[in-house]
Design an enzyme around this catalytic site. Structure first.
Site, PDB file in Angstrom:
ATOM      1  N   CYS A   7      -4.786 -11.969   2.630  1.00 34.78           N
ATOM      2  CA  CYS A   7      -3.977 -12.621   1.115  1.00 34.78           C
ATOM      3  C   CYS A   7      -4.700 -11.403  -0.193  1.00 34.78           C
ATOM      4  O   CYS A   7      -5.119 -10.589   0.434  1.00 34.78           O
ATOM      5  CB  CYS A   7      -4.801 -13.620   0.725  1.00 34.78           C
ATOM      6  SG  CYS A   7      -6.515 -14.238  -0.152  1.00 34.78           S
ATOM      7  N   CYS A  79       0.270 -14.809   1.008  1.00 33.45           N
ATOM      8  CA  CYS A  79       0.749 -14.863  -0.158  1.00 33.45           C
ATOM      9  C   CYS A  79       1.581 -13.808  -0.315  1.00 33.45           C
ATOM     10  O   CYS A  79       1.838 -13.056   0.280  1.00 33.45           O
ATOM     11  CB  CYS A  79      -0.326 -14.666  -1.332  1.00 33.45           C
ATOM     12  SG  CYS A  79      -0.912 -12.980  -1.027  1.00 33.45           S
ATOM     13  N   CYS A  86       1.304  -5.904   2.649  1.00 30.38           N
ATOM     14  CA  CYS A  86       0.449  -4.930   4.091  1.00 30.38           C
ATOM     15  C   CYS A  86       1.251  -4.525   4.138  1.00 30.38           C
ATOM     16  O   CYS A  86       2.090  -3.812   4.746  1.00 30.38           O
ATOM     17  CB  CYS A  86       1.290  -6.426   5.043  1.00 30.38           C
ATOM     18  SG  CYS A  86       0.679  -6.558   6.859  1.00 30.38           S
TER      19      CYS A  86
END
Length: 139
Positions: A7, A79, A86
């Site tokens: 997250c 999230c 990412c």
């Protein structure tokens, strides 16, 4: 199997997911959590998990590293920000996205804010329980 929960700040949602996964996973599953940034553990997340008998205080708020990504068989973003930010994953690494609301952004009285933490905690518990069942069956 190495599962990484990711997250934004590794303070609430990914910490709770890691706690549930550690509690539910078999010894064949390695569980970690990390954040795109490090925000430290959220005390309300600690309290919400403690209400279910899961102590997440030994877990550290950790910044994502390339080594974590290289070791992960599965990355679960919890999230939207973490999903968008990412880094590129190795080809063999699977990715799941769970678009969970951030309980740390809840407003209102202390009771109302804790109710939001409990709601998100319970949603995370359901998702992690399903995931650990799949992982234990090799899926």
């Amino acid at each position: 199997m190495n599962v990484l929960f990711l997250c934004t700040g590794n303070a609430c949602r990914s910490q709770m997911a890691e706690g549930f996964a550690r509690h539910l996973a078999s010894e064949r599953v390695v569980v970690q959590s990390a954040g795109i940034e490090v925000h430290g553990q959220n005390e309300r997340a600690v309290v919400a998990m403690d209400e279910l008998g899961i102590d997440i205080t030994p877990q550290a708020s950790t910044q994502l590293t390339d080594a974590m990504l290289d070791e992960a068989d599965l990355v679960v973003t919890v999230c939207g920000h973490a999903d968008e930010q990412c880094p590129l994953l190795p080809p063999q690494t699977r990715k799941l996205h769970w678009p969970l609301e951030d309980p740390a952004r809840a407003t209102g009285t202390d009771d109302e804010i804790m109710a939001e933490f409990r709601r998100i905690r319970d949603e995370i518990r359901e998702r992690v329980t399903e995931l650990m069942e799949l992982v234990s069956h090799g899926e």
